[in-house]
Write an enzyme that holds these catalytic residues in place. Structure first.
Site, short mmCIF file in Angstrom:
data_model
loop_
_atom_site.label_atom_id
_atom_site.label_comp_id
_atom_site.label_asym_id
_atom_site.label_seq_id
_atom_site.Cartn_x
_atom_site.Cartn_y
_atom_site.Cartn_z
N SER A 1 0.85 -1.18 0.00
CA SER A 1 0.00 0.00 0.00
C SER A 1 0.90 1.25 0.00
O SER A 1 1.83 1.34 0.78
CB SER A 1 -0.86 -0.01 1.25
N GLY A 2 0.62 2.15 -0.91
CA GLY A 2 1.39 3.39 -0.97
C GLY A 2 2.60 3.28 -1.88
O GLY A 2 3.39 4.20 -1.99
N THR B 1 -1.76 2.51 -7.86
CA THR B 1 -2.89 3.21 -8.47
C THR B 1 -2.39 4.32 -9.39
O THR B 1 -2.94 4.52 -10.47
CB THR B 1 -3.80 3.77 -7.36
N ASN C 1 -0.73 5.80 3.14
CA ASN C 1 -1.03 6.41 1.85
C ASN C 1 -2.26 7.30 2.02
O ASN C 1 -3.28 6.85 2.53
CB ASN C 1 -1.29 5.28 0.85
N SER D 1 -5.24 5.71 -0.28
CA SER D 1 -5.02 4.27 -0.36
C SER D 1 -6.27 3.58 -0.90
O SER D 1 -7.37 3.79 -0.39
CB SER D 1 -4.68 3.76 1.03
N SER D 2 -6.08 2.77 -1.95
CA SER D 2 -7.23 2.02 -2.48
C SER D 2 -7.49 0.87 -1.52
O SER D 2 -6.57 0.10 -1.21
CB SER D 2 -6.92 1.45 -3.84
N GLY E 1 -0.62 -5.91 -2.65
CA GLY E 1 0.53 -6.82 -2.66
C GLY E 1 0.52 -7.72 -1.44
O GLY E 1 -0.35 -7.61 -0.57
N GLU F 1 1.12 -9.15 2.03
CA GLU F 1 1.13 -8.39 3.30
C GLU F 1 1.52 -9.29 4.45
O GLU F 1 1.16 -10.46 4.50
CB GLU F 1 -0.26 -7.81 3.58
N1 LIG Z 1 4.87 8.12 -10.25
C1 LIG Z 1 4.60 8.89 -9.19
N2 LIG Z 1 4.98 10.19 -9.18
C2 LIG Z 1 4.73 10.97 -8.12
N3 LIG Z 1 4.10 10.53 -7.01
C3 LIG Z 1 3.71 9.26 -6.95
C4 LIG Z 1 3.92 8.36 -8.03
N4 LIG Z 1 3.44 7.17 -7.67
C5 LIG Z 1 2.93 7.31 -6.43
N5 LIG Z 1 3.07 8.55 -5.99
C6 LIG Z 1 2.67 9.10 -4.69
O1 LIG Z 1 2.43 8.03 -3.80
C7 LIG Z 1 1.13 8.06 -3.32
C8 LIG Z 1 0.59 6.66 -3.21
O2 LIG Z 1 0.43 6.10 -4.49
P1 LIG Z 1 -0.74 5.08 -4.83
O3 LIG Z 1 -0.66 4.79 -6.28
O4 LIG Z 1 -2.03 5.55 -4.30
O5 LIG Z 1 -0.26 3.81 -4.00
P2 LIG Z 1 -0.94 2.37 -3.95
O6 LIG Z 1 -2.04 2.37 -4.94
O7 LIG Z 1 0.18 1.44 -4.30
O8 LIG Z 1 -1.37 2.21 -2.58
C9 LIG Z 1 0.35 8.90 -4.30
O9 LIG Z 1 -0.71 9.54 -3.68
C10 LIG Z 1 1.38 9.88 -4.78
O10 LIG Z 1 1.49 10.94 -3.86
MG LIG Z 2 -3.93 2.10 -4.63
#
Ligand SMILES: Nc1ncnc2c1ncn2[C@@H]1O[C@H](COP(=O)(O)OP(=O)(O)O)[C@@H](O)[C@H]1O
Ligand SMILES: [Mg+2]
Length: 1003
Positions: free
Chosen positions: A195-196, A200, A242, A245-246, A475, A477
Site C-alpha cells: 500500500s502506498g 494506483t 497512503n 489508499s485504495s 501486494g 502483506e
Molecule cells: N509516479 C509517481 N509520481 C509521483 N508521485 C507518486 C507516483 N506514484 C505514487 N506517488 C505518490 O504516492 C502516493 C501513493 O500512491 P498510490 O498509487 O495511491 O499507492 P498504492 O495504490 O500502491 O497504494 C500517491 O498519492 C502519490 O502521492
Molecule cells: Mg492504490
C-alpha cells in the site's frame, strides 16, 4: 592472476569476461583494495531483511580499512574481519537500466541498483526487459512530481521497443498497446506492491498513455478515465501509509476496436475493506466520499438528509482525523459529481446513494443502553433524531428498525423465537448492517460504471476486439497481526506469483519449443505446493475454513484444530506452538506469515441476519432493495448456504487468473522507498522486504537456469566470425546455421550444453562469456596489430617531425651561440686593439708632450729670458734713467748746495772783509763765521724741508696708484665714473704739476 585495478578496468570494458574470471578467481585479496574502490559490506546484524550494503573504500594503508557505506556511515574494518567485505561488480557501482545485466545478481545488488537510480531520480528500472514480451518494470515511488509524464514524454515513448528508451511506465504501456496490435493478442499489466507503493498512480499513468496514443478523444475514452475518480471516492481512504489508499483490488479491462481506439472497458473489483466504514485506526479516515459529501453538499441537501459536519459523526472520527493534507474534499466532491454525470448516474441515483451514505452516518451515531430482561443481557437504542432519520432514510418502520437492531429472530423447529441481543452483539449487528450496505453499494456503483463503459461483444465477432487489462491489486502483506483479509490477499498474491513464475517459465518453454530445443532438464521452483495447500488440493485450507463457516457450531478454534489435523505435516504449514495459541503460519513464496484465527469464521461467513434482510425487504426505499436484491431473493435457507467470502473471492480470482492466462502479461513492481511518504528517503530494510515479496529473484533464477543467452544466426555469425579466420559476413553466407555450428563447436566444444535452434543458438552464461573472451582476444589481437602499425607510423612520423624540429632548434641554437661568442670575441678584440692603440698613442703622446714641453720650456725660457732681458734692459734703462735722474737731481742739489755754499762763503768772505773794517780781523772772521754757520743751518733746514715735501709727494702718488688699482676691480658706478673721469677738471694744476715731473723710479 589479475590485479585489482585490471579487474576494475576489465569490468568496465567487458562484463562477461570479468564474470568468467571472477568464477575462476573469486578471491580478491584485500591488500589489493585501493581508496575509491567499491565493496560490499556485510554488517552481519542478523536482521531478517538485512543485506550487504555498498561501500566505498576511504583508507586502507594503515592496517585497518576505512569504508563509507551507502547510508553515510563510516566503518573501520580490521584485517581479521576482512571477510565482511567483497569487491563490488562495476555494474553495481553506477547502476544499470536492466537488472538482468547486474553482475552481482542478488538482493544487495538489486537493492543498490534501485538506490543509485532513485537518488538520481530515475525511479524506473527494467528487470530482464529485452528478451521477454512480458517484461518486468520496477517502479520506486518518488513521492514527488517528476517531469517525466508530459505529452512530450508520451510522444517519445510511443512505438518504441523496450530497452530502446530508458525504463518508464510509458514504455510498458506502449509495449502493451503495440503488442496487442502486432500480435493480435490481449495484453495485461499486473501492477503489484505494498500500500502506498504507487500502484494506483501507475495504473492511472498507463490509462492516460493508452488514452493518449489511441488518440480518439472520444466520449467513451472520457468515461473510462472518469471511472477512476468515482472508484477512488468510494474505495479509497487516507491511511497512515497512503493518503489515497485504495481499499480494494481492481482489474480494468480496456477494450480496443480493430483500429486501436478505446471502445469500452470493464472493471472488476476485489475485496473492498468494509470494516473501514465502521472503524479506522488512529490518523486514518473513512472513505473519501463521506468527507467530500459533507463538504460539498448544499445546506438544503444536507438539511434534507439531516447531516451536519464530519466531526459530528462517530464513523468519521474514529481515527481523530477528518481532513487530509493535500486533498481538497470540496473540489473532489465536484469532481465526483461531474464524473458521475459522465458515467450516466442519474440525479435520482445520486440522491439515493447519498441517502444511503447519510443513513450509515446516522446509524453510526446511534447510542445504546444496556438492559437486562429475564436474566438475559439486552439493550435498547437511545431515542434520538439519528434513529428517526435512519428510519426515514431507509423508509422503514421505526419500530422494526429498533427491533432489528436489538433482537434476533431464531427459527428452531419451525418456531420463530425472538431473543434480545446484548449491547456488544447489537453493536456488531449494526456494524454488520452498515458494512453490508456499503459493500453492496460499492458493488452496485462498479456495476453502474460497467453498464456505462462496457459494451458486450455479442454483436460483433470476438476477433475484432482486443483488450489490455490493468490489475491494480494489493501486494503481499505481513503485519504483526494478520487476519482473514490478509489470508485472502496473500492467497491472491500466491496465485499471481505462480502466474508470474509460470509465465516467465512458459515463455522460456515456448521459445525453446519453437526453436526445437530440448529443455527437459531446466528446473525451477514454483509455489504450486503452497497453492495446493491453500486452495487447490482436497481439504485445502480455504475449503476447511468454508466448511467450518457453514457448520453451525463451528468456531475459530475448531477450525484451527481441523487445519492442524489436516496440514500439520505439510512443510508449508506452521502449526501453533501450543494449544493456547490461536495463530497458524503459512510458508508463502515471500516468507512465513502467521494468521490470527480469531474472527476468521465471522468474516468468512459475511452474512447478514435474516432480520436485517427482512427489514430491507419491508423498506419502501427501492434503491436499498435493489442493492440487497440478491439477498432478499435468496430466502433464509439458501442464504445460509450462500457462498462465503473466501469462496467468492476464490471464484473471482480463478476468473481473473483465467483471463490473465490468455493474455500476454507485463509486470510492474511498485516499491515504496519509505514509510513517511517523503521524497529522496530510501529505507533499505523496507525495500528488501518488498523486493523479496515481489518475487523478482525468481525470474532471474529461472532465466539463469535455462539458456539465458540467445542469438539469431545472423547476429551470432556477425559477432563471432572473427573467431574463425576466413568466415565471411552473414549477408554473404549461404549456410548460416552450419557456419554458426562450426564456430560454436570450434570455440565451445562439441559436447557442451549449448543448443542450435531453428533460428537461434542457445547458450549458457558461461558460453557467452567464453565466446566473448575469445572474441575479445581475437579482436584484441587484430586491434593490437592495427595499433602496432598505426602507432609505428604515428611514432615514426612523429619522430621525423621531432628530429626536424630538433635539428632546427640545434641549428638556431648553435648559430645563436656562435654569434654570441663571436660578438664577445669581437668585443674583446676591439678592446685589445683599443688598448694597444691607446698605448701607442699614449706613448707617442708622451713623447710629443715631452718634446712639446721641452720645446715649450725652451720657448718659454727663451721668451722669459728675452722678456727678462727686455725687462732687465728696461730696468737697467729705468735704473739708468732713474739713477741718472737721481744723480742729476743730486747733482743739481749738490750743485745748488755747492753754489749756495759758495755764495755763502763768498758772502762770509765779503762780510768778513766788510767787518774787518769795522772790527778786528779775528773777530770779523768769527762774526762772519757765525753768520755763515747760520746761513748754512738755514740752508740745511730748507733742504730737509724740500726733501720732506718730495717724499710726501711720492707717497701721495703711490697711494693714488694703489687706489686706482683698487678702483679698477670694483664694480663700475656710472656717475662715480663720470665724476672720476672728469673730476680732474677742477685740479688741472696738480695734473700739470705732475706732468713736469720725471717718472718714479721703481723700487
Ligand atoms: N509516479 C509517481 N509520481 C509521483 N508521485 C507518486 C507516483 N506514484 C505514487 N506517488 C505518490 O504516492 C502516493 C501513493 O500512491 P498510490 O498509487 O495511491 O499507492 P498504492 O495504490 O500502491 O497504494 C500517491 O498519492 C502519490 O502521492
Ligand atoms: Mg492504490
Amino acid at each position: 592472476m589479475y590485479k585489482r585495478r585490471e579487474y576494475v578496468e576489465l569490468y568496465e570494458k567487458d562484463l562477461a569476461k570479468w564474470a568468467l574470471l571472477r568464477n575462476v578467481n573469486t578471491v580478491v585479496k584485500h591488500s589489493t583494495l585501493l581508496p575509491g574502490d567499491y565493496v560490499w559490506l556485510d554488517l552481519k546484524s542478523g536482521g531478517e531483511f538485512e543485506v550487504s550494503v555498498g561501500a566505498v573504500v576511504k583508507l586502507c594503508d594503515s592496517g585497518q580499512i576505512q569504508v563509507l557505506d551507502d547510508e553515510g556511515n563510516e566503518h573501520w574494518i580490521s584485517p581479521q574481519n576482512a571477510t565482511n567485505i567483497k569487491p563490488m561488480h562495476p555494474t553495481s557501482i553506477h547502476g544499470v537500466e536492466d537488472m538482468i545485466r547486474l553482475g552481482d545478481l542478488n538482493e544487495a545488488g538489486i537493492l543498490r541498483n534501485l538506490l543509485i537510480r532513485y537518488t538520481e531520480k530515475l525511479i524506473y528500472t527494467n528487470c530482464g526487459g529485452r528478451t521477454y514480451t512480458g517484461s518486468i518494470l520496477v517502479a520506486v515511488n518518488p513521492y514527488q512530481l517528476l517531469p517525466i509524464y508530459t505529452a512530450d514524454q508520451i510522444r517519445l515513448y510511443t512505438n518504441k521497443k523496450i530497452g530502446e528508451m530508458p525504463p518508464h511506465i510509458f514504455a510498458i504501456a506502449d509495449n502493451c498497446y503495440f503488442n496487442m496490435q502486432r500480435n493480435n493478442r490481449d495484453q495485461c499489466c499486473i501492477i503489484s506492491g505494498e500500500s502506498g507503493a504507487g500502484k494506483t498512480e501507475s495504473t492511472k499513468l498507463i490509462l492516460q498513455f493508452l488514452a493518449a496514443i489511441s488518440g480518439q478523444h472520444s466520449w467513451i475514452e472520457q468515461q473510462v478515465l472518469e471511472a477512476n475518480p468515482i472508484l477512488e471516492a468510494f474505495g479509497n481512504a487516507k491511511t497512515i501509509r497512503n493518503d489515497n489508499s485504495s481499499r480494494f483490488g481492481k482489474y480494468i479491462d480496456i477494450h480496443f476496436n480493430k483500429r486501436g481506439a478505446i471502445e469500452g472497458a470493464k472493471i472488476e473489483q476485489y475485496l473492498l475493506e468494509k470494516s473501514r466504514v465502521c472503524r479506522q485506526a488512529h490518523d486514518e479516515r473513512n472513505y473519501h466520499v463521506f468527507y467530500c459529501m459533507l463538504k460539498g453538499m448544499t445546506p438544503e441537501e444536507k438539511k434534507r438528509l439531516g447531516l451536519s459536519r464530519a466531526s459530528d459523526y462517530t464513523y468519521l472520527t474514529m481515527g481523530t482525523c477528518t481532513v487530509c493534507d493535500g486533498r481538497d474534499d470540496l473540489k473532489e466532491y465536484s469532481n465526483i459529481r461531474s464524473a458521475m454525470k459522465v458515467l450516466m448516474f442519474t440525479d435520482k441515483e445520486n440522491w439515493e446513494i447519498y441517502k444511503l451514505l447519510a443513513t450509515i452516518l446516522h446509524m453510526g451515531n446511534l447510542r445504546y443502553e444496556a438492559r437486562t430482561y429475564d436474566n438475559l443481557d439486552a439493550c435498547e437504542v437511545v431515542r434520538s433524531p439519528h434513529l428517526t432519520t435512519t428510519a426515514t432514510l431507509l423508509e422503514v418502520d421505526g419500530k422494526d428498525l429498533m427491533n432489528c437492531l436489538t433482537s434476533r429472530t431464531l427459527i428452531t423447529r419451525g418456531e420463530t423465537v425472538s431473543t434480545p441481543l446484548s449491547m456488544e452483539q447489537a453493536l456488531d449487528v449494526r456494524d454488520a448492517f452498515v458494512k453490508g450496505i456499503y459493500g453492496r453499494l460499492f458493488v452496485w456503483i462498479v456495476e453502474k460504471i460497467n453498464a456505462a463503459i462496457y459494451k458486450p461483444t455479442s454483436s460483433q465477432p470476438k476477433a475484432l476486439r482486443r483488450s489490455i487489462g490493468l490489475l491494480d491489486i494489493f501486494g503481499f502483506e505481513n503485519f504483526t497481526v494478520n487476519s482473514f483479509e490478509q489470508l485472502c490477499i496473500n492467497f491472491a498474491n500466491e496465485n499471481l506469483q505462480q502466474f508470474f513464475v509460470r509465465h516467465v517459465f512458459k515463455l522460456e518453454q515456448e521459445e525453446y519449443n519453437l526453436e526445437n530445443i530440448n529443455w527437459q532438464h531446466i528446473e525451477f521452483t514454483d509455489n504450486q505446493d503452497a497453492l495446493d495447500m491453500i486452495a487447490i488440493k482436497p481439504m485445502n485450507i480455504i475449503s476447511l475454513i468454508d466448511e467450518e463457516s457453514r457448520f453451525p457450531r463451528g468456531t475459530d478454534t475448531t477450525m484451527l484444530n481441523k487445519l492442524n489435523f489436516q496440514h500439520k505435516l505439510n512443510t508449508y504449514y506452521i502449526p501453533p506452538k501450543n494449544n493456547h495459541e490461536t495463530q497458524f503460519g503459512i510458508q508463502h513464496f515471500a516468507g512465513v506469515v502467521y494468521y490470527e484465527t480469531r474472527g476468521f469464521l465471522e468474516k468468512n461467513r459475511d452474512t447478514l441476519y435474516g432480520d436485517i434482510i427482512q427489514l430491507v425487504h419491508s423498506s419502501k426505499n427501492k434503491f436499498i432493495k435493489q442493492i440487497f436484491q440478491a439477498d432478499v431473493a435468496m430466502g433464509a435457507e439458501t442464504r445460509k448456504r450462500s457462498p462465503t467470502l473466501s469462496s467468492q473471492f476464490k471464484r473471482s480470482l480463478e476468473l481473473l487468473m483465467r483471463t490473465l492466462s490468455v493474455c500476454q502479461p507485463f509486470f510492474v513492481r511498485c516499491i515504496k522507498p519509505n514509510e513517511h511518504k517523503k521524497p529522496m528517503l530510501f529505507d533499505r530494510e523496507l525495500c528488501v522486504r518488498q523486493l523479496r515479496y515481489s518475487g523478482m529473484m525468481e525470474t532471474i533464477r529461472i532465466r539463469r537456469a535455462g539458456y539465458p543467452i540467445r542469438y539469431t544466426f545472423v547476429e551470432f555469425v556477425d559477432r563471432y566470425r572473427v573467431l574463425m579466420p576466413g568466415v565471411k559476413p552473414a549477408y554473404k553466407q549461404e549456410d548460416l546455421r552450419g557456419t554458426c555450428q562450426r564456430i560454436a563447436e570450434a570455440v565451445l566444444g562439441r559436447d557442451d550444453d549449448w543448443q542450435m535452434g531453428k533460428t537461434k543458438i542457445f547458450l549458457k552464461d558461461h558460453h557467452d562469456m567464453l565466446l566473448e573472451i575469445e572474441r575479445d582476444k581475437a579482436i584484441t589481437d587484430k586491434v593490437i596489430l592495427i595499433q602496432k602499425v598505426v602507432r609505428g607510423f604515428k611514432d615514426r612520423s612523429n619522430f621525423l617531425k621531432m628530429k626536424k624540429s630538433a635539428v632546427l632548434i640545434q641549428k638556431t641554437w648553435r648559430g645563436y651561440q656562435c654569434r654570441k661568442n663571436y660578438g664577445a670575441m669581437r668585443a674583446g678584440f676591439s678592446r685589445l686593439q683599443a688598448l694597444v692603440r691607446s698605448r701607442k698613442l699614449c706613448a707617442s703622446y708622451h713623447v710629443a708632450r715631452q718634446r712639446i714641453t721641452g720645446f715649450q720650456g725652451r720657448c718659454r725660457g727663451f721668451l722669459v729670458r728675452r722678456a727678462f732681458r727686455h725687462r732687465l734692459w728696461a730696468v737697467i734703462t729705468i735704473q739708468a734713467h732713474t739713477r741718472g735722474m737721481i744723480a742729476r737731481r743730486l747733482y743739481r742739489r749738490l750743485q745748488g748746495e755747492y753754489r749756495r755754499r759758495l755764495e755763502a762763503e763768498k758772502m762770509r768772505l765779503a762780510e768778513e772783509t766788510k767787518l774787518r773794517n769795522q772790527m778786528s780781523a779775528k773777530r770779523a772772521k768769527a762774526e762772519a763765521e757765525r753768520k755763515h754757520q747760520e746761513r748754512l743751518a738755514q740752508l740745511a733746514t730748507e733742504d730737509a724741508e724740500r726733501e720732506k715735501k718730495e717724499k710726501q709727494e711720492a707717497r701721495r702718488k703711490k697711494e693714488m696708484v694703489e687706489q686706482m688699482e683698487k678702483a679698477r676691480l670694483e664694480p663700475v658706478n656710472d656717475s662715480d665714473m663720470v665724476d672720476k673721469m672728469f673730476g680732474f677738471l677742477g685740479t688741472t694744476a696738480s695734473f700739470r704739476d705732475r706732468r713736469d715731473r720725471p717718472p718714479l723710479a721703481s723700487r
